[in-house]
Design a protein around this motif. Structure first.
Motif, PDB file in Angstrom:
ATOM      1  N   LEU A 118      11.113   4.117  -6.500  1.00 34.86           N
ATOM      2  CA  LEU A 118      10.521   5.307  -7.117  1.00 34.86           C
ATOM      3  C   LEU A 118       9.599   4.895  -8.256  1.00 34.86           C
ATOM      4  O   LEU A 118       8.576   5.534  -8.513  1.00 34.86           O
ATOM      5  CB  LEU A 118      11.612   6.243  -7.629  1.00 34.86           C
ATOM      6  N   PHE A 141       6.086   5.330 -13.461  1.00 30.46           N
ATOM      7  CA  PHE A 141       5.395   6.587 -13.755  1.00 30.46           C
ATOM      8  C   PHE A 141       4.712   6.501 -15.107  1.00 30.46           C
ATOM      9  O   PHE A 141       3.544   6.866 -15.252  1.00 30.46           O
ATOM     10  CB  PHE A 141       6.364   7.766 -13.760  1.00 30.46           C
ATOM     11  N   PHE A 142       5.434   6.009 -16.100  1.00 25.71           N
ATOM     12  CA  PHE A 142       4.845   6.010 -17.434  1.00 25.71           C
ATOM     13  C   PHE A 142       3.604   5.121 -17.478  1.00 25.71           C
ATOM     14  O   PHE A 142       2.597   5.485 -18.077  1.00 25.71           O
ATOM     15  CB  PHE A 142       5.865   5.578 -18.489  1.00 25.71           C
ATOM     16  N   VAL A 153      12.185   6.410 -19.800  1.00 23.85           N
ATOM     17  CA  VAL A 153      12.864   7.420 -20.620  1.00 23.85           C
ATOM     18  C   VAL A 153      12.526   7.241 -22.100  1.00 23.85           C
ATOM     19  O   VAL A 153      12.267   8.223 -22.803  1.00 23.85           O
ATOM     20  CB  VAL A 153      14.390   7.350 -20.387  1.00 23.85           C
ATOM     21  N   VAL A 168       7.184   7.790  -9.689  1.00 21.40           N
ATOM     22  CA  VAL A 168       7.909   9.051  -9.860  1.00 21.40           C
ATOM     23  C   VAL A 168       8.688   8.983 -11.166  1.00 21.40           C
ATOM     24  O   VAL A 168       9.377   7.996 -11.414  1.00 21.40           O
ATOM     25  CB  VAL A 168       8.882   9.266  -8.682  1.00 21.40           C
ATOM     26  N   PRO A 169       8.569   9.982 -12.034  1.00 23.19           N
ATOM     27  CA  PRO A 169       9.349   9.943 -13.261  1.00 23.19           C
ATOM     28  C   PRO A 169      10.828  10.096 -12.966  1.00 23.19           C
ATOM     29  O   PRO A 169      11.179  10.628 -11.911  1.00 23.19           O
ATOM     30  CB  PRO A 169       8.827  11.135 -14.067  1.00 23.19           C
TER      31      PRO A 169
END
Lengths: 546, 490
Positions: B388, B399-400, B473, B393-394
């Motif tokens: 992911l 993703f970041f 996160v 995908v977050p």
């Protein structure tokens, strides 16, 4: 004071606990139920502490997340999200409580519980996020657990349904991501600072072309979720293949994000584009209302029938929001809640039927009242609530939306909306009202074919076809009671949505008027009271065409 | 040229890795068994990491070394850290992998360090010669590593392709260096080239030289159309080496490009305009990510699929490079964060790929992975998180990183189309990454899963998953590090 962070953390901690708990399968469901119950309790506290006179976000949690990029961990609740949060925690709790949640699968309940709890955290975060970055992260967090729920515990064509669900959802949300990034850069260009703050974003008016493109990107994501015809094709597949618990969550909560996002983001961010495209969306909504009802009528698969009735009912929500009046939006929000309860209940009922009979074909049932009277009564309440019988939850929302649409022309003039949202509101209201009759037809016929008539099929006389067990009774007791209370005393719910809806519509009217007055203006900040305010620090020439 | 003690200290991470590599080679010939060389190499990595941290704390400003051949600054130190961690992870995974597949050589460990030393030279280089030396050191070690699994015929094929095309790329680099040297009046340092670039920008020979250099570097990051070697080399190499190629070597090459494009060729006359490299690189970025993702859709072999995925990621990275050329806010830290997240994810993914195979049964086809979640739920979950992250995908680091790079590109209206294309590309990529998830979770096992007990692999997998989630996160620390600062808050 209640802490919204805690509301998010409880399901996540529950998921971690289930994952690492050494006892494995047997204890996973009880731990999950406790976590969901705590979460439900917390959302009840949120409702208790909610101040209905305030339209803005309350109980805010605002901590820096990545300060150099303007990302904040900013949560808050207002009248629009308040009840949806409660609906989420309630339905997750009932799903975990229901013995049919995993469909006919009996294994891997640990992974199932984890998926549901992570999904709950994602859903709550999406409703509570006031920072657009946080919103997007939570929005995507919902995708993967649902994918697993459909893919692992689903029916025969589960792989197809799961990947279709993911692709449809992602097309929308990735384009929305591009639009979010564009807006983020524009907000920086106009205000001189990097921020994802909702309140700031809702004051930025883009130039016309980019506004329309961004609006379409956002709206596509939301309309796929609702789903609006013709983007609905993933829904019947997902619903039919998903296990009962997945269908319940999908119908009761996930679909709401389309309407919620449209109301929360697409309208306030892009007032002019919303007004220009409103006629198309309104007609699509009405088309969906009628198409969904007609499709539901001809289905033989009960689950597919309920899925299409969802398409129909959610069309009302979109229509109500587009009317952009107090009545319409409040009705739309109420309809979201009512649909969550009644359709969630219907999917549970279908799940119980499937559990007892291992079939979902209408023609296989008949005369089930005899072996299952308690179920019959609960099912009846859900059917009637879904059909919009006065006194039950479904009536209030549909009535408000229809009334709001019918009187929309007058309301727009009275409130001083710069331009009508769409033409012939009364005609649209009439067409939508026609679908209410259709709903009564297909729902009552379904009920009749399942429950009444002679008990002539030998499979239906099998001792396997037994009445509700204790946990099932508990689940349905909560649903029936909620449907009754919402139908009899809707005022407490409406009261708490009023202030926020008022603020939203007032802001919309103001910004629409400004946008129409300056049709070829650059990207700018529009704050009520001082139109076209643009700080001197903003770099020049930032509003180049797209 | 004077070599001061302070410069030695400043370069201590690089010197340590090189020195320990030589010592490991010696130790391997003298000591019994492979373990001493392995331990020495691992200790060397840890020591070099401490030296990087020491440099980071010590100096805030950048420091030219040896008359501007190299530079020690925060960016180089950041990438040093990523490269050394990649080397350490490779060593930890390679040892049990080679033992399982019976081809353990002590030189292997030294070569991993030499490749890393070359990579570190590339990210420190501010002179075309040191760039060339770094690239060649890195590549030569990599050719040998790819070919090191002698029983594997695909390894020899991959290594040969890699070697031939790599030599071709080296030719481009040397020729480009010569042209730039000639047309700028004898300049090979980045600062000198930048100073003369305004005048030389009209000279077709200079532009040709610049594009030759760019082409050589694009070979190394496997950008389309210079990617042909990558799938074969990735497939043929021993899996831990594939991990190193996809993480460390790509990180070093992109780091080298950031320096080359960000300083030597940053001149607007050269970067922008009709035939400027910004436009050219934008087109290549689009082609690279699109072709990489489309080709990955059709792969049945996990390693080949990941090779194409790695090509696609080179495309996303080039969006950051293009943004760098547009001089937007935060392009460089965005690239660094992306590289860190990508390296961590890739190392974790290839650890899982190395872990699933046993002797004479590598289980490289996607269908071989069926039902992994039943018997190995923790590894399946880790692999899912990592995939992911690759898909962006977050809430993952992948993703970041993407978000940060796209944020940089979005500031320039000319690049909005690239961001939209990249976002749609991620959609394609989700499809093939999820194929592995489908096999692991949704299908029933076709063959029994035998555990492959290895503490080293478990550590690498655990750490990479934690890092990938932490980057998604709580990205704040790495964002602050990448911006060249100290971590103030966690």
């Amino acid at each position: 004071m209640t802490d919204l962070t805690l509301t998010l953390l409880v399901p996540l901690l529950g998921a971690i606990l289930v994952m690492v708990a050494p006892w494995g399968e047997r204890t996973s469901r009880p731990i999950g139920i406790v976590a969901a119950l705590v979460s439900l309790g917390q959302s009840l506290f949120i409702v208790r502490d909610f101040d209905k006179s305030i339209g803005a976000f309350q109980m805010a949690v605002d901590r820096p997340w990545v300060p150099s990029l303007g990302i904040r961990f900013h949560l808050g609740v207002d009248g629009i999200s308040l009840w949806l949060v409660l609906l989420t925690t309630l339905m997750v709790f009932l799903t975990l409580l229901s013995p049919q949640a995993m469909g006919l699968h009996k294994t891997r309940s640990r992974e199932f519980t984890v998926a549901i709890l992570v999904l709950e955290a994602g859903m709550l975060g999406t409703f509570l996020a006031v920072d657009l970055f946080a919103f997007y992260v939570f929005w995507e967090l919902m995708l993967i657990p649902m994918y697993f729920i459909i893919g692992i515990w689903g029916g025969e064509r589960r792989l197809y349904a799961a990947i279709k669900f993911v692709i449809f959802t992602l097309v929308g949300s990735l384009l929305m991501l591009a639009a979010i990034l564009y807006l983020y850069a524009q907000v920086h260009a106009v205000t001189g600072q990097w921020t994802f703050d909702y309140a700031t974003w809702a004051t930025i008016t883009l130039p016309r072309g980019p506004e329309l493109l961004c609006f379409l990107a956002f709206t596509l994501a939301f309309m796929i979720k609702v789903p609006l015809v013709p983007l609905h094709t993933w829904l019947p597949d997902a619903h039919v293949e998903a296990p009962t618990g997945g269908s319940v969550i999908l119908a009761a909560v996930l679909l709401k994000f389309g309407a919620y996002g449209f109301l929360r983001f697409a309208l306030p961010f892009f007032p002019l584009a919303a007004q220009q495209t409103a006629p198309i969306i309104a007609w699509l909504a009405v088309a969906g209302i009628i198409f969904g009802a007609l499709m539901a009528w001809v289905q033989d698969d009960v689950k597919k029938l309920v899925a299409y009735s969802s398409v129909s009912h959610l069309g009302f929500v979109v229509l109500g929001i587009l009317v952009l009046s107090q009545k319409g939006i409040q009705g739309g929000i109420f309809q979201m809640l009512a649909h969550g309860i009644s359709t969630g209940g219907l999917f549970l009922a279908v799940g119980i039927l499937y559990d007892r009979r291992h079939t979902r074909r209408l023609s296989d049932f008949g005369g089930l009242w005899k072996p299952m009277p308690v179920f019959g009564a609960c099912f009846l309440v859900m059917v009637l609530a879904s059909a919009g019988l006065p006194g039950l939850c479904g009536f209030v929302g549909e009535f408000l939306v229809l009334l709001g649409t019918f009187t929309a022309g007058k309301d727009w003039q009275a409130s001083g909306l710069a331009a009508p949202m769409f033409a012939h509101p009364a005609l649209l209201a009439g067409l939508a009202a026609f679908a209410v009759i259709l709903a009564a037809v297909y729902l009552l016929t379904t009920y009749q074919r399942v429950m009444f008539g002679p008990l002539d099929k030998p499979e239906n006389r099998d001792p396997q076809v037994r009445d509700l067990g204790l946990r099932e009774r508990l689940v349905f007791a909560v649903l029936v009671l909620t449907a009754l209370v919402m139908g009899m005393a809707p005022q407490p719910i409406l009261d708490r949505t009023a202030a926020s809806v008022q603020e939203l519509t007032a802001n919309y009217r103001f910004r629409l008027a400004e946008a129409r007055a300056n049709p070829i203006g650059p990207a700018r900040r529009v704050v009520a009271g001082k139109p076209s305010a643009r700080p001197a620090s903003a770099p020049a020439g930032t509003a180049r065409p797209f | 040229m004077t070599i001061a003690a302070a410069q030695i200290v400043a370069l201590s991470p690089l010197l340590m890795i090189t020195g320990v590599g030589c010592l490991a080679l010696l130790l391997d010939t003298m000591a019994k068994g492979r373990a001493p060389a392995l331990w020495l190499a691992q200790l060397g990595c840890v020591a070099a990491l401490l030296a990087v941290a020491n440099q980071w704390m010590g100096s805030g400003s950048s420091q030219p070394i040896w008359s501007g051949m190299l530079i020690v600054d925060r960016m180089a130190l950041f990438l040093d850290g990523v490269l050394i961690i990649a080397a350490l992870a490779t060593l930890l995974v390679a040892a049990p992998f080679m033992r399982e597949h019976e081809f353990e050589h002590g030189e292997h460990y030294a070569l991993v360090l030499f490749a890393t030393a070359g990579g570190m030279t590339v990210v420190h280089a501010t002179h075309l010669l040191s760039l060339l030396i770094g690239i060649e050191t890195m590549s030569l070690a990599a050719y040998l590593l790819v070919a090191s699994w002698r029983r594997q015929p695909a390894g020899a094929e991959g290594a040969l392709k890699y070697l031939l095309l790599g030599a071709f790329a080296a030719g481009f680099l040397v020729y480009g260096t010569a042209l730039v040297y000639g047309t700028t009046g004898g300049e090979m340092s980045y600062a000198g080239i930048a100073a003369r670039a305004a005048r030389a920008a009209d000279n077709p020979l200079f532009i040709m030289g610049a594009y030759f250099l760019l082409t050589g570097m694009l070979f190394k990051i496997a950008a389309v159309p210079f990617h042909m070697w990558a799938p074969d080399a990735y497939e043929g190499a021993p899996t831990p080496v594939t991990g190193l190629m996809a993480s460390g070597i790509k990180v070093a090459a992109v780091g080298g490009l950031v320096r080359l494009l960000g300083s030597a060729f940053a001149n607007p006359g050269l970067a922008l305009g009709h035939a400027g490299w910004v436009r050219v690189l934008g087109g290549i970025a689009f082609a690279t990510m699109t072709w990489g993702n489309l080709a990955a859709l059709r792969q049945e072999n996990v390693k080949r699929m990941l090779a194409y995925s790695s090509i696609a990621h080179a495309g996303y990275l080039m969006i950051g490079l293009v943004a760098l050329g547009q001089k937007v806010d935060g392009a460089q830290p965005a690239l660094l964060v992306y590289l860190a997240a990508y390296a961590a994810t890739t190392l974790g993914v290839f650890t899982v790929v190395a872990w699933v195979g046993r002797r004479d049964d590598e289980r490289l086809l996607i269908r071989d992975w069926a039902g992994m979640a039943r018997t190995r739920p923790a590894v399946a979950l880790a692999m899912t998180v990592l995939l992911l992250s690759l898909a962006g995908v977050p809430p993952t680091g992948g993703f970041f990183g993407k978000f940060y790079v796209f944020r940089a590109a979005m500031q320039s209206p000319d690049l909005a189309w690239l961001v939209v294309a990249a976002v749609l590309n991620s959609l394609v990529s989700v499809y093939y990454y999820l194929r592995i998830v489908v096999a692991m979770y949704f299908r029933d096992p076709v063959r029994p899963w035998q555990p492959f007990p290895s503490v080293g692999m478990a550590i690498v997998l655990f750490v990479t998953v934690v890092v990938v989630l932490a980057l998604g996160v709580v990205p704040r620390p790495v964002v602050e590090l990448a911006a060249g600062g100290l971590v103030t808050h966690w």
